[in-house]
Design a protein around this motif. Structure first.
Motif, PDB file in Angstrom:
ATOM      1  N   GLN A 158      46.273  80.267  -0.253  1.00  0.00           N
ATOM      2  CA  GLN A 158      45.489  80.973   0.530  1.00  0.00           C
ATOM      3  C   GLN A 158      44.001  80.407   0.006  1.00  0.00           C
ATOM      4  OE1 GLN A 158      44.242  84.958   0.156  1.00  0.00           O
ATOM      5  NE2 GLN A 158      42.442  85.488   1.205  1.00  0.00           N
ATOM      6  N   ASP A 159      43.800  79.676   1.020  1.00  0.00           N
ATOM      7  CA  ASP A 159      42.492  78.819   0.650  1.00  0.00           C
ATOM      8  C   ASP A 159      41.364  79.145   1.217  1.00  0.00           C
ATOM      9  OD1 ASP A 159      42.747  77.057   2.412  1.00  0.00           O
ATOM     10  OD2 ASP A 159      43.206  75.575   1.295  1.00  0.00           O
ATOM     11  N   ASP A 160      40.305  78.891   1.577  1.00  0.00           N
ATOM     12  CA  ASP A 160      39.204  79.145   2.179  1.00  0.00           C
ATOM     13  C   ASP A 160      38.243  77.964   2.866  1.00  0.00           C
ATOM     14  OD1 ASP A 160      37.534  77.621   0.422  1.00  0.00           O
ATOM     15  OD2 ASP A 160      36.959  78.711  -0.147  1.00  0.00           O
ATOM     16  N   ASN A 161      37.824  77.536   3.754  1.00  0.00           N
ATOM     17  CA  ASN A 161      37.082  76.770   4.715  1.00  0.00           C
ATOM     18  C   ASN A 161      36.182  75.821   4.348  1.00  0.00           C
ATOM     19  OD1 ASN A 161      38.732  77.291   7.087  1.00  0.00           O
ATOM     20  ND2 ASN A 161      37.076  78.945   7.254  1.00  0.00           N
ATOM     21  N   ALA A 162      35.848  75.668   2.680  1.00  0.00           N
ATOM     22  CA  ALA A 162      35.317  74.860   2.194  1.00  0.00           C
ATOM     23  C   ALA A 162      35.383  73.618   2.492  1.00  0.00           C
ATOM     24  CB  ALA A 162      35.515  74.511   0.398  1.00  0.00           C
ATOM     25  N   PRO A 163      34.895  72.664   2.616  1.00  0.00           N
ATOM     26  CA  PRO A 163      35.075  71.427   3.061  1.00  0.00           C
ATOM     27  C   PRO A 163      36.716  70.155   2.580  1.00  0.00           C
ATOM     28  CG  PRO A 163      32.853  71.475   2.912  1.00  0.00           C
ATOM     29  CD  PRO A 163      33.629  72.984   2.358  1.00  0.00           C
ATOM     30  N   PRO A 164      36.346  70.351   1.153  1.00  0.00           N
ATOM     31  CA  PRO A 164      37.466  69.417   0.677  1.00  0.00           C
ATOM     32  C   PRO A 164      39.043  70.754   1.006  1.00  0.00           C
ATOM     33  CG  PRO A 164      35.864  69.925  -1.426  1.00  0.00           C
ATOM     34  CD  PRO A 164      35.934  70.833   0.700  1.00  0.00           C
ATOM     35  N   HIS A 165      38.884  71.725   1.326  1.00  0.00           N
ATOM     36  CA  HIS A 165      40.262  72.595   2.038  1.00  0.00           C
ATOM     37  C   HIS A 165      40.953  71.749   3.357  1.00  0.00           C
ATOM     38  CE1 HIS A 165      39.013  76.246  -1.373  1.00  0.00           C
ATOM     39  NE2 HIS A 165      39.052  75.178  -1.880  1.00  0.00           N
ATOM     40  N   ARG A 166      39.611  71.942   3.601  1.00  0.00           N
ATOM     41  CA  ARG A 166      40.122  71.137   5.774  1.00  0.00           C
ATOM     42  C   ARG A 166      39.748  70.190   5.455  1.00  0.00           C
ATOM     43  NH1 ARG A 166      42.650  75.140   4.693  1.00  0.00           N
ATOM     44  NH2 ARG A 166      41.490  77.108   6.217  1.00  0.00           N
TER      45      ARG A 166
ATOM     46  N   ASN B 211      53.305  76.205   3.520  1.00  0.00           N
ATOM     47  CA  ASN B 211      52.293  77.480   4.459  1.00  0.00           C
ATOM     48  C   ASN B 211      51.592  78.219   4.211  1.00  0.00           C
ATOM     49  OD1 ASN B 211      55.385  77.398   5.852  1.00  0.00           O
ATOM     50  ND2 ASN B 211      55.789  79.322   3.756  1.00  0.00           N
ATOM     51  N   ARG B 212      50.188  78.033   4.979  1.00  0.00           N
ATOM     52  CA  ARG B 212      48.779  77.840   4.732  1.00  0.00           C
ATOM     53  C   ARG B 212      48.505  78.855   5.553  1.00  0.00           C
ATOM     54  NH1 ARG B 212      44.113  73.362   6.012  1.00  0.00           N
ATOM     55  NH2 ARG B 212      44.064  73.218   3.483  1.00  0.00           N
ATOM     56  N   MET B 213      47.573  80.545   4.711  1.00  0.00           N
ATOM     57  CA  MET B 213      47.224  81.454   5.414  1.00  0.00           C
ATOM     58  C   MET B 213      45.948  80.379   6.111  1.00  0.00           C
ATOM     59  SD  MET B 213      45.718  84.758   4.789  1.00  0.00           S
ATOM     60  CE  MET B 213      47.264  85.385   3.612  1.00  0.00           C
ATOM     61  N   LEU B 214      45.728  80.441   8.338  1.00  0.00           N
ATOM     62  CA  LEU B 214      44.391  79.562   8.470  1.00  0.00           C
ATOM     63  C   LEU B 214      43.285  81.133   8.657  1.00  0.00           C
ATOM     64  CD1 LEU B 214      46.652  78.035  11.085  1.00  0.00           C
ATOM     65  CD2 LEU B 214      45.794  77.467   8.536  1.00  0.00           C
ATOM     66  N   TRP B 215      42.406  80.104   8.182  1.00  0.00           N
ATOM     67  CA  TRP B 215      41.165  80.877   8.361  1.00  0.00           C
ATOM     68  C   TRP B 215      40.222  80.817   9.388  1.00  0.00           C
ATOM     69  CZ3 TRP B 215      40.561  85.981   5.735  1.00  0.00           C
ATOM     70  CH2 TRP B 215      41.677  86.141   5.277  1.00  0.00           C
ATOM     71  N   PRO B 216      39.378  81.935  10.202  1.00  0.00           N
ATOM     72  CA  PRO B 216      38.654  81.464  11.527  1.00  0.00           C
ATOM     73  C   PRO B 216      37.784  81.030  10.785  1.00  0.00           C
ATOM     74  CG  PRO B 216      38.811  83.530  11.592  1.00  0.00           C
ATOM     75  CD  PRO B 216      40.261  83.522  10.799  1.00  0.00           C
ATOM     76  N   ALA B 217      36.988  79.771  11.563  1.00  0.00           N
ATOM     77  CA  ALA B 217      35.391  79.634  10.970  1.00  0.00           C
ATOM     78  C   ALA B 217      34.484  80.905  10.785  1.00  0.00           C
ATOM     79  CB  ALA B 217      34.981  78.135  11.517  1.00  0.00           C
ATOM     80  N   ASN B 218      33.748  80.769   9.613  1.00  0.00           N
ATOM     81  CA  ASN B 218      32.311  81.703   9.764  1.00  0.00           C
ATOM     82  C   ASN B 218      33.285  83.337   9.498  1.00  0.00           C
ATOM     83  OD1 ASN B 218      30.590  79.960   9.831  1.00  0.00           O
ATOM     84  ND2 ASN B 218      31.026  79.843  12.292  1.00  0.00           N
TER      85      ASN B 218
END
Length: 149
Positions: free
Chosen positions: A49-57, A71-78
């Motif tokens: 579980q990461d976030d939408n920080a630019p390095p992560h994406r 396996n990555r938990m997906l988070w929608p933008a915003n």
């Protein structure tokens, strides 16, 4: 900046990020040496579980994650930041402030951060992680707005 990872069964060491964290640096300094071994230790059902920080994406991180079969938990933008690690950072800050005088230098601060990171009780971390379901329920109930988390 420091980076760290938590799960119910382990925590990574804190990693001191010097300078700007790019996608390639995230892959080489965090994903490969810290995240992947931690996820492997947890087992095949582990989820990052990461976030939408630019390095992560970044393209580099996304490609590596796919090749490493993470396996990555997906988070929608915003989306609201529901990640339990945010509460771990708050706890770490409180512990450093409660147990130490202001540090004399960066080295001392990093030493104290690692000491307090290691001292956070496992039960505290487990409670954070087990609260994830309720975090999502409350977020949905508030249409993505403010929750008590």
């Amino acid at each position: 900046m420091v980076w760290g990872g938590i799960s119910t069964c382990l925590r990574t060491p804190l990693y001191h990020v010097v300078g700007n964290l790019t996608g390639v640096r995230y892959q080489n300094e965090i994903l490969q040496p810290l995240i992947v071994p931690a996820l492997q230790a947890i087992g095949p059902r582990a989820i990052l579980q990461d976030d939408n920080a630019p390095p992560h994406r970044s393209a580099a991180a996304n490609t590596f994650i796919q090749l490493a079969r993470v396996n990555r938990m997906l988070w929608p933008a915003n989306s609201p930041d529901l990640n339990p690690i945010e509460h771990m950072w708050d706890e770490l800050c409180r512990r450093v402030q409660q147990h130490h005088t202001p540090p004399a230098n960066l080295g001392q601060l990093l030493q104290w951060l690692q000491q307090e990171w290691n001292g956070v009780p496992r039960a505290f971390i487990c409670n954070l992680i087990h609260s994830m379901r309720q975090r999502c329920v409350e977020c949905l109930a508030h249409n993505g707005g403010h929750t008590r988390y």
